[in-house]
Design an enzyme around this catalytic site. Structure first.
Site, PDB file in Angstrom:
ATOM      1  N   CYS A   2       0.825  -1.208   0.000  1.00 37.18           N
ATOM      2  CA  CYS A   2       0.000   0.000   0.000  1.00 37.18           C
ATOM      3  C   CYS A   2       0.864   1.265   0.000  1.00 37.18           C
ATOM      4  O   CYS A   2       1.991   1.262   0.447  1.00 37.18           O
ATOM      5  CB  CYS A   2      -0.882   0.044   1.241  1.00 37.18           C
ATOM      6  SG  CYS A   2      -1.889  -1.403   1.436  1.00 37.18           S
ATOM      7  N   ARG A  27       4.618   0.835  -6.010  1.00 33.07           N
ATOM      8  CA  ARG A  27       4.531  -0.070  -4.863  1.00 33.07           C
ATOM      9  C   ARG A  27       3.525  -1.179  -5.113  1.00 33.07           C
ATOM     10  O   ARG A  27       3.485  -2.168  -4.405  1.00 33.07           O
ATOM     11  CB  ARG A  27       4.156   0.688  -3.579  1.00 33.07           C
ATOM     12  CG  ARG A  27       5.145   1.777  -3.184  1.00 33.07           C
ATOM     13  CD  ARG A  27       4.627   2.583  -2.010  1.00 33.07           C
ATOM     14  NE  ARG A  27       4.428   1.761  -0.851  1.00 33.07           N
ATOM     15  CZ  ARG A  27       5.416   1.389  -0.019  1.00 33.07           C
ATOM     16  NH1 ARG A  27       6.643   1.768  -0.282  1.00 33.07           N
ATOM     17  NH2 ARG A  27       5.186   0.642   1.020  1.00 33.07           N
ATOM     18  N   TRP A  74      -3.017  -2.394  -1.636  1.00 28.04           N
ATOM     19  CA  TRP A  74      -2.591  -3.699  -2.180  1.00 28.04           C
ATOM     20  C   TRP A  74      -3.264  -4.715  -1.285  1.00 28.04           C
ATOM     21  O   TRP A  74      -2.893  -4.875  -0.111  1.00 28.04           O
ATOM     22  CB  TRP A  74      -1.078  -3.795  -2.106  1.00 28.04           C
ATOM     23  CG  TRP A  74      -0.470  -4.923  -2.885  1.00 28.04           C
ATOM     24  CD1 TRP A  74      -0.200  -4.962  -4.220  1.00 28.04           C
ATOM     25  CD2 TRP A  74      -0.046  -6.199  -2.375  1.00 28.04           C
ATOM     26  NE1 TRP A  74       0.375  -6.168  -4.574  1.00 28.04           N
ATOM     27  CE2 TRP A  74       0.476  -6.938  -3.457  1.00 28.04           C
ATOM     28  CE3 TRP A  74      -0.040  -6.772  -1.116  1.00 28.04           C
ATOM     29  CZ2 TRP A  74       0.998  -8.224  -3.319  1.00 28.04           C
ATOM     30  CZ3 TRP A  74       0.481  -8.060  -0.975  1.00 28.04           C
ATOM     31  CH2 TRP A  74       0.980  -8.770  -2.069  1.00 28.04           C
ATOM     32  N   ASN A  98      -1.140   0.973   5.941  1.00 30.77           N
ATOM     33  CA  ASN A  98      -0.306   0.063   5.165  1.00 30.77           C
ATOM     34  C   ASN A  98       0.208  -0.977   6.146  1.00 30.77           C
ATOM     35  O   ASN A  98       0.829  -0.627   7.151  1.00 30.77           O
ATOM     36  CB  ASN A  98       0.867   0.800   4.514  1.00 30.77           C
ATOM     37  CG  ASN A  98       1.819  -0.197   3.818  1.00 30.77           C
ATOM     38  OD1 ASN A  98       1.398  -1.285   3.447  1.00 30.77           O
ATOM     39  ND2 ASN A  98       3.085   0.176   3.699  1.00 30.77           N
ATOM     40  N   GLY A  99      -0.077  -2.260   5.868  1.00 27.50           N
ATOM     41  CA  GLY A  99       0.406  -3.317   6.762  1.00 27.50           C
ATOM     42  C   GLY A  99      -0.662  -4.377   6.956  1.00 27.50           C
ATOM     43  O   GLY A  99      -1.609  -4.481   6.178  1.00 27.50           O
ATOM     44  N   GLU A 488      19.180 -14.419 -11.966  1.00 29.05           N
ATOM     45  CA  GLU A 488      18.596 -13.072 -12.110  1.00 29.05           C
ATOM     46  C   GLU A 488      17.866 -12.935 -13.436  1.00 29.05           C
ATOM     47  O   GLU A 488      16.761 -12.419 -13.519  1.00 29.05           O
ATOM     48  CB  GLU A 488      19.689 -12.020 -11.967  1.00 29.05           C
ATOM     49  CG  GLU A 488      19.350 -10.627 -12.443  1.00 29.05           C
ATOM     50  CD  GLU A 488      18.163  -9.986 -11.706  1.00 29.05           C
ATOM     51  OE1 GLU A 488      17.728 -10.529 -10.674  1.00 29.05           O
ATOM     52  OE2 GLU A 488      17.682  -8.950 -12.184  1.00 29.05           O
ATOM     53  N   LYS A 492      13.819 -12.142 -13.972  1.00 25.10           N
ATOM     54  CA  LYS A 492      13.335 -11.006 -14.760  1.00 25.10           C
ATOM     55  C   LYS A 492      12.350 -11.465 -15.823  1.00 25.10           C
ATOM     56  O   LYS A 492      11.300 -10.862 -16.039  1.00 25.10           O
ATOM     57  CB  LYS A 492      14.522 -10.305 -15.431  1.00 25.10           C
ATOM     58  CG  LYS A 492      15.276  -9.406 -14.505  1.00 25.10           C
ATOM     59  CD  LYS A 492      14.440  -8.214 -14.086  1.00 25.10           C
ATOM     60  CE  LYS A 492      14.938  -7.530 -12.839  1.00 25.10           C
ATOM     61  NZ  LYS A 492      15.018  -8.385 -11.666  1.00 25.10           N
ATOM     62  N   GLU A 495       9.002 -12.470 -14.057  1.00 27.92           N
ATOM     63  CA  GLU A 495       8.185 -11.418 -13.431  1.00 27.92           C
ATOM     64  C   GLU A 495       7.710 -10.382 -14.442  1.00 27.92           C
ATOM     65  O   GLU A 495       6.746  -9.675 -14.196  1.00 27.92           O
ATOM     66  CB  GLU A 495       8.929 -10.751 -12.281  1.00 27.92           C
ATOM     67  CG  GLU A 495      10.170  -9.989 -12.636  1.00 27.92           C
ATOM     68  CD  GLU A 495      10.767  -9.300 -11.397  1.00 27.92           C
ATOM     69  OE1 GLU A 495      10.050  -9.025 -10.437  1.00 27.92           O
ATOM     70  OE2 GLU A 495      11.976  -9.033 -11.423  1.00 27.92           O
ATOM     71  N   HIS A 511      22.263 -33.729 -13.707  1.00 28.64           N
ATOM     72  CA  HIS A 511      21.635 -34.304 -12.498  1.00 28.64           C
ATOM     73  C   HIS A 511      20.126 -34.180 -12.526  1.00 28.64           C
ATOM     74  O   HIS A 511      19.480 -34.129 -11.487  1.00 28.64           O
ATOM     75  CB  HIS A 511      22.230 -33.635 -11.250  1.00 28.64           C
ATOM     76  CG  HIS A 511      23.719 -33.794 -11.158  1.00 28.64           C
ATOM     77  ND1 HIS A 511      24.316 -34.959 -10.762  1.00 28.64           N
ATOM     78  CD2 HIS A 511      24.718 -32.945 -11.489  1.00 28.64           C
ATOM     79  CE1 HIS A 511      25.634 -34.815 -10.814  1.00 28.64           C
ATOM     80  NE2 HIS A 511      25.908 -33.607 -11.256  1.00 28.64           N
ATOM     81  N   LYS A 610       6.638  -3.303  -5.528  1.00 27.55           N
ATOM     82  CA  LYS A 610       8.050  -2.904  -5.554  1.00 27.55           C
ATOM     83  C   LYS A 610       8.724  -3.200  -4.228  1.00 27.55           C
ATOM     84  O   LYS A 610       9.899  -3.509  -4.176  1.00 27.55           O
ATOM     85  CB  LYS A 610       8.153  -1.402  -5.857  1.00 27.55           C
ATOM     86  CG  LYS A 610       9.581  -0.885  -5.934  1.00 27.55           C
ATOM     87  CD  LYS A 610      10.361  -1.538  -7.051  1.00 27.55           C
ATOM     88  CE  LYS A 610      11.792  -1.055  -7.129  1.00 27.55           C
ATOM     89  NZ  LYS A 610      12.593  -1.818  -8.106  1.00 27.55           N
TER      90      LYS A 610
HETATM   91  C1  AGP Z   1      13.075  -8.015  -8.362  1.00 31.39           C
HETATM   92  O1  AGP Z   1      12.928  -7.589  -9.712  1.00 31.39           O
HETATM   93  C2  AGP Z   1      11.761  -8.075  -7.642  1.00 31.39           C
HETATM   94  N1  AGP Z   1      11.091  -6.824  -7.689  1.00 31.39           N
HETATM   95  C3  AGP Z   1      11.902  -8.641  -6.236  1.00 31.39           C
HETATM   96  O2  AGP Z   1      12.447  -9.938  -6.329  1.00 31.39           O
HETATM   97  C4  AGP Z   1      12.803  -7.813  -5.294  1.00 31.39           C
HETATM   98  O3  AGP Z   1      14.147  -7.915  -5.692  1.00 31.39           O
HETATM   99  C5  AGP Z   1      12.658  -8.387  -3.877  1.00 31.39           C
HETATM  100  O4  AGP Z   1      11.321  -8.235  -3.473  1.00 31.39           O
HETATM  101  C6  AGP Z   1      13.581  -7.710  -2.858  1.00 31.39           C
HETATM  102  O5  AGP Z   1      13.262  -6.347  -2.786  1.00 31.39           O
HETATM  103  P1  AGP Z   1      14.292  -5.373  -1.989  1.00 31.39           P
HETATM  104  O6  AGP Z   1      15.582  -5.381  -2.763  1.00 31.39           O
HETATM  105  O7  AGP Z   1      13.628  -4.037  -1.982  1.00 31.39           O
HETATM  106  O8  AGP Z   1      14.479  -5.955  -0.609  1.00 31.39           O
END
Ligand code: AGP
Length: 615
Positions: A2, A27, A74, A98-99, A488, A492, A495, A511, A610
């Site tokens: 949120c 966010r 959210w 938020n929470g 990584e 990407k 997501e 394996h 985010k």
């Molecule tokens: C990465 O592209 C994602 N948005 C997600 O995996 C992110 O890296 C993860 O939530 C950690 O976020 P932070 O670096 O703000 O702790």
């Protein structure tokens, strides 16, 4: 997660709240609302969906108000509907949150028994009625005094995490906030005070910020604020100036924030290096790196805790730190680390890596480490974030604000900061002579310009993306430091394009995963000219022998690889130290262009936020 915004001052219109909420869209959210105090009460408008839906209702709000709050939700408890959108009201109290309130069911039962009627499915409405109930119990003092006392009593009954924004029709010139576990900052300008979930919402109005800490209540008025603990003890802390600008948060002509931020890899790396390598003396500037107060020379081991992309940055840095500082480095998912038995001691350095500095699992993991006696260091991108406030030291990745939900430039900055830490450890542990230290410093300084060259691949990768947008699955493989890069790259792709992808250490293929190889499977193979090259090429040949397709990422002009691969991305020649930075860029670009081809919401992919500030 949120987004929360609040204002008190001479007057702000609905567009102030909407624009501030827009700065928090990254966010992640699914509904939104605004409440503004009016001479005869309060006006509240809420809408399901994106802010554009709320915008259609702004004309029902007053043109200006001295006090107001806004929220992007959210959904945690209750579907993303207008009725569940914040703010929620109970009598004169209007509240947003938020929470997560973990004990909301019991509280809801008690409040229902006392006659409160619930209109939504949210835990937040419980907080609104609880605060109202406590407010009615206060029999003496001004409305502000009664509300502060009621807020102290209410927050002590809540379990979970919250950042509350509260206005009250009995206190027409005051805004209240309370924080436990969820991020909250206060901004101050001339005759105006603000609250928000993040500094990006306010940087066009002020650069003066105060990070609210856990167990704090804030009363905001136009000419200033007062902070107290949940027990009513006054708290005093100075505001700090943040050097972020509005232009840093605009798209700058790029189609998406993510594309802009991929192209900011070089500047993010350069800014993170800046001031921390003293070329003349050949030393790492420990103070500027943020580690001067850590006993680096006496450490026996390092643990790094992180989530998602930050975890992969940590995994990648393990190779460099162990190689040069000769110290064991364990890298752990924060969500696992926090529940395991701690084995740390005062000679253990636990590093929390987080772009947002607010990730709940990473915060709890490093709190656990600190409570068990470890030295703790936050490697974060947002100044003054909660994780930094819970560590002994803070080392900033100076990537600037990262708006795209998919982390890109922050990954590059995190690896840079962790490499610098590796050199600082090597310097203090004297595991590298001056020549070795200087040589590696020279390598790091080259990275921005080399990465700039790799960005030149964008156009060719855009064309290549066409061939992969219909794939239902892709594998990524790499050896050594290229394995975390493969991880990584696969994250990407997942997501952003919603295509399934998995990454393996190339040596693992035999394996099990090689059973997946047939003519329908494409494998992205990271094969720069490094010390693993021959073995990785063998993997490629094994894949081809089983009909698999190869998208190879290797050194440009590598004729052998070009011959083996169905598609090839050539990176400029560079040392093994720099190669992970160079192979990351094409994978970020590949995921971006495939997602663009698929038409997904690149800057705000579905279901993602985010900053994951809830567990
Ligand atoms: C990465 O592209 C994602 N948005 C997600 O995996 C992110 O890296 C993860 O939530 C950690 O976020 P932070 O670096 O703000 O702790």
């Amino acid at each position: 997660m949120c987004g929360v915004i609040g204002y008190v001052g001479g007057g702000a219109g609905p567009s102030f709240f909407l624009n501030a909420l827009r700065r928090l869209e990254y966010r992640g959210y699914d509904s939104a609302g605004i409440a503004m105090l009016t001479p005869d009460g309060v006006a509240i408008e809420r809408a399901e969906g994106k802010l554009s839906q709320l915008e259609k209702k702004l004309d029902k709000l007053p043109a200006s108000a001295k006090v107001g709050i806004g929220h992007t939700r959210w959904a945690t408890h209750g579907k993303p509907t207008e009725n569940n959108a914040h703010p929620h009201r109970s009598g004169p109290i209007v509240l947003l949150h938020n929470g997560i309130i973990e004990n909301y069911r019991q509280l809801k039962e008690d409040l229902t028994a006392r006659g409160y009627k619930f209109l939504s499915e949210t835990d937040t409405e419980v907080a609104a009625h609880l605060l109202h109930d406590e407010y009615l119990r206060q029999k003496s003092g001004s409305p502000e005094e009664r509300l502060r006392s009621a807020l102290r009593s209410a927050v002590r009954q809540l379990k979970g995490a919250f950042a509350f924004g509260i206005i009250c029709t009995d206190t027409p010139e005051t805004l209240f906030a309370a924080k436990l576990g969820s991020p909250l900052v206060i901004g101050q300008a001339d005759g105006e005070s603000y609250m928000a979930s993040g500094i990006t919402a306010l940087v066009e109005h002020t650069r003066q910020f105060l990070v609210v800490e856990d167990h704090e209540i804030v009363m905001l008025k136009p000419d200033g604020i007062s902070v107290e603990s949940f027990e009513g003890k006054p708290v005093s802390r100075p505001f700090s100036k943040v050097e972020w600008s509005v232009s840093m948060m605009e798209k700058g002509g790029y189609r998406h924030f993510m594309l802009k931020e991929i192209h900011e890899h070089p500047i993010a790396i350069a800014q993170t290096l800046n001031g921390r390598i003293e070329r003349d003396s050949g030393r790492i500037n420990l103070a500027d790196l943020g580690v001067a107060k850590l006993p680096l020379g006496n450490l026996q081991r390092v643990q790094i805790v992180a989530c998602g992309t930050s975890y992969y940055a940590a995994l990648l840095s393990k190779y460099f730190i162990e190689n040069h500082a000769k110290i064991p480095v364990e890298v752990d998912l924060a969500s696992e680390y926090r529940y395991r038995t701690s084995t740390v001691n005062a000679q253990t350095l636990v590093i929390a890596v987080s772009q947002s500095g607010e990730t709940a699992d990473t915060l709890q993991a490093v709190k656990s480490a600190r409570a068990n006696g470890a030295q703790t260091l936050a490697v974060v991108n947002v100044p003054g974030s909660t994780i930094a406030h819970n560590c002994h030291a803070e080392s900033l990745t100076k990537a600037g604000p990262e708006i795209g939900v998919a982390s890109t430039k922050a990954f590059a900055a995190q690896v840079t900061a962790l490499y610098l830490l590796g050199l600082a450890l090597a310097q203090e542990r004297q595991t590298l002579g001056q020549a070795g230290l200087s040589m590696l410093m020279d390598e790091l300084v080259k990275i921005p310009s080399l990465v700039e060259k790799a960005l030149g691949l964008s156009e060719s990768i855009e064309k290549l993306a066409n061939r992969y947008q219909q794939n239902t699955s892709l594998l990524f493989i790499g050896r050594g430091p290229q394995w975390p890069v493969a991880l990584e790259g696969s994250l990407k792709l997942k997501e952003l394009s919603y295509i399934h992808a998995e990454a393996y250490a190339a040596g693992e293929l035999k394996h099990g995963p090689i059973a997946l190889i047939d003519e329908n499977m494409t494998v992205v193979c990271l094969a720069p000219r490094d010390s693993y090259y021959e073995k990785t090429v063998s993997n490629i040949e094994e894949i081809k022998a089983r009909g698999g397709r190869i998208l190879a990422v290797g050194q440009e002009n590598d004729a052998h690889l070009l011959d083996l691969a169905d598609d090839f991305i050539g990176i400029p020649e560079c040392s093994e130290t720099i190669q992970p930075f160079m192979t990351t860029v094409p994978l970020h670009l590949l995921a971006y262009w495939i997602a663009v081809r698929k038409g997904t919401d690149v800057d705000q992919p579905r279901n993602l936020a985010k900053s994951v500030t809830v567990e």
